[in-house]
Motif scaffolding. Structure first.
Motif, mmCIF file in Angstrom:
data_model
loop_
_atom_site.group_PDB
_atom_site.id
_atom_site.type_symbol
_atom_site.label_atom_id
_atom_site.label_comp_id
_atom_site.label_asym_id
_atom_site.label_seq_id
_atom_site.Cartn_x
_atom_site.Cartn_y
_atom_site.Cartn_z
ATOM 1 N N ARG A 74 -0.384 -1.075 0.148
ATOM 2 C CA ARG A 74 0.588 -1.073 -0.960
ATOM 3 C C ARG A 74 1.294 -2.424 -1.061
ATOM 4 O O ARG A 74 1.517 -2.940 -2.146
ATOM 5 C CB ARG A 74 1.621 0.026 -0.736
ATOM 6 N N LYS A 75 1.626 -2.975 0.086
ATOM 7 C CA LYS A 75 2.319 -4.268 0.116
ATOM 8 C C LYS A 75 1.438 -5.350 -0.472
ATOM 9 O O LYS A 75 1.895 -6.232 -1.205
ATOM 10 C CB LYS A 75 2.694 -4.617 1.560
ATOM 11 N N ARG A 76 0.152 -5.246 -0.187
ATOM 12 C CA ARG A 76 -0.788 -6.255 -0.687
ATOM 13 C C ARG A 76 -0.953 -6.145 -2.203
ATOM 14 O O ARG A 76 -1.157 -7.140 -2.885
ATOM 15 C CB ARG A 76 -2.144 -6.058 -0.006
ATOM 16 N N VAL A 101 -2.631 6.120 9.642
ATOM 17 C CA VAL A 101 -3.068 6.037 8.247
ATOM 18 C C VAL A 101 -1.931 5.566 7.337
ATOM 19 O O VAL A 101 -2.165 4.883 6.344
ATOM 20 C CB VAL A 101 -3.661 7.371 7.734
ATOM 21 N N TYR A 102 -0.695 5.904 7.693
ATOM 22 C CA TYR A 102 0.422 5.440 6.873
ATOM 23 C C TYR A 102 0.715 3.953 7.080
ATOM 24 O O TYR A 102 1.206 3.287 6.165
ATOM 25 C CB TYR A 102 1.675 6.299 7.095
ATOM 26 N N GLU A 103 0.387 3.435 8.255
ATOM 27 C CA GLU A 103 0.497 1.991 8.444
ATOM 28 C C GLU A 103 -0.528 1.274 7.565
ATOM 29 O O GLU A 103 -0.214 0.270 6.913
ATOM 30 C CB GLU A 103 0.292 1.613 9.906
ATOM 31 N N ALA A 104 -1.751 1.819 7.520
ATOM 32 C CA ALA A 104 -2.764 1.243 6.641
ATOM 33 C C ALA A 104 -2.329 1.345 5.183
ATOM 34 O O ALA A 104 -2.488 0.398 4.401
ATOM 35 C CB ALA A 104 -4.103 1.950 6.851
ATOM 36 N N SER A 125 -6.395 -3.938 5.709
ATOM 37 C CA SER A 125 -6.591 -4.107 4.267
ATOM 38 C C SER A 125 -8.036 -3.879 3.848
ATOM 39 O O SER A 125 -8.317 -3.562 2.697
ATOM 40 C CB SER A 125 -6.136 -5.494 3.825
ATOM 41 N N GLY A 126 -8.978 -4.045 4.777
ATOM 42 C CA GLY A 126 -10.378 -3.779 4.480
ATOM 43 C C GLY A 126 -10.758 -2.362 4.870
ATOM 44 O O GLY A 126 -9.914 -1.563 5.297
ATOM 45 N N SER A 127 -12.017 -2.014 4.727
ATOM 46 C CA SER A 127 -12.481 -0.672 5.099
ATOM 47 C C SER A 127 -12.161 -0.403 6.564
ATOM 48 O O SER A 127 -12.489 -1.204 7.441
ATOM 49 C CB SER A 127 -13.985 -0.553 4.852
ATOM 50 N N THR A 128 -11.535 0.742 6.825
ATOM 51 C CA THR A 128 -10.951 1.016 8.142
ATOM 52 C C THR A 128 -11.178 2.456 8.558
ATOM 53 O O THR A 128 -11.095 3.372 7.738
ATOM 54 C CB THR A 128 -9.419 0.758 8.099
#
Length: 270
Positions: free
Chosen positions: A266-268, A258-261, A211-214
């Motif tokens: 999106r969920k958040r 990247v799609y997991e991120a 959820s943060g910079s990754t």
């Protein structure tokens, strides 16, 4: 109309298509097909070459897309070429009838890394142009901030890479660097969490929060990440696999991560 394959402009097109050194020297690249012309920012277009048959087809076209493309071609300026000339200059076996010469876009490291809640892909020495193009395309779909590559990575302006991006090359910022070590150090300073995709990773990729910079690190197709590079990442992760596979395609791995991120973010937001 250009009717000879010996024409100086056509010879130069062939050089730009086949040699990264020529593209770097002149700061240009060549994109093939109407889709790429359609996606191309007008400010980057330097030359357009198309067959007479395609030009007539667009002039007789009745759709908004055809009219828009025709206006774009006329605004940029163009040269018609004979079919055999197009076949000589194109990189594909069955040319689509148009080649666009474009200025290479460039991006600043500071601007890319200063994005809020950024999502990055760091690529080390990837060699397959199709993989790189697919990574840019998937990356755009997942909303990445940018792609950073070692200079040992295939040229992003390779014709096969350009085709595989399907236009994402115009929208996804990218950089080439000598090695990833300095970038990883800078990311640590900026509190960007770095994750190396590695066969020795203990935890599955879906066990982390992005959820943060990754930033995700992806290595060479045959050898993976260098051990010294993987050691500089904050975390090593693995992608679970069934069967007897040892690893996944680099583009597939990058897309999964990247799609997991993207999924988590999106969920958040909901």
């Amino acid at each position: 109309m250009i009717t000879s394959t010996s024409n100086s402009h056509i010879k130069q097109l062939v050089q730009w298509q086949s040699k990264a050194r020529e593209r770097r020297r002149d700061g240009v690249f060549v994109a093939e097909g109407l889709k790429m012309l359609e996606e191309a920012p007008p400010r980057l277009i330097r030359e357009i070459y198309l067959t007479q048959e395609l030009m007539v087809s667009l002039e007789n076209g009745k759709t908004d897309r055809e009219r828009t493309l025709l206006n774009k071609i006329k605004a940029a300026g163009f040269e018609t070429v004979a079919d055999e000339v197009m076949k000589r200059a194109a990189d594909t076996q069955t040319p689509q009838g148009v080649l666009t010469v474009l200025q290479q876009p460039s991006y600043e490291q500071e601007k890319i890394l200063s994005a809020e809640n950024g999502l990055y892909l760091l690529l080390e020495d990837l060699q397959d142009p199709g993989n790189l193009g697919t990574i840019l395309r998937s990356g755009e779909g997942a909303g990445i901030t940018g792609v950073i590559m070692t200079k040992g990575t295939v040229d992003i302006f390779n014709p096969k890479t350009i085709r595989a991006t399907m236009g994402s090359v115009f929208r996804v910022p990218f950089l080439y660097v000598e090695s990833l070590s300095d970038i990883l150090e800078e990311m640590r300073r900026r509190k960007i969490a770095t994750y190396a995709a590695h066969l020795q990773g203990k935890d599955s990729y879906d066990a982390f929060s992005y959820s943060g910079s990754t930033a995700f690190l992806i290595g060479n197709e045959g050898n993976g990440l260098k051990e010294e590079t993987a050691a500089l990442a904050d975390f090593c992760l693995r992608i679970p696999m069934e069967g007897r596979l040892e690893s996944l395609n680099a583009a597939v791995s990058a897309s999964l991560l990247v799609y997991e991120a993207y999924r988590q973010r999106r969920k958040r937001e909901k």
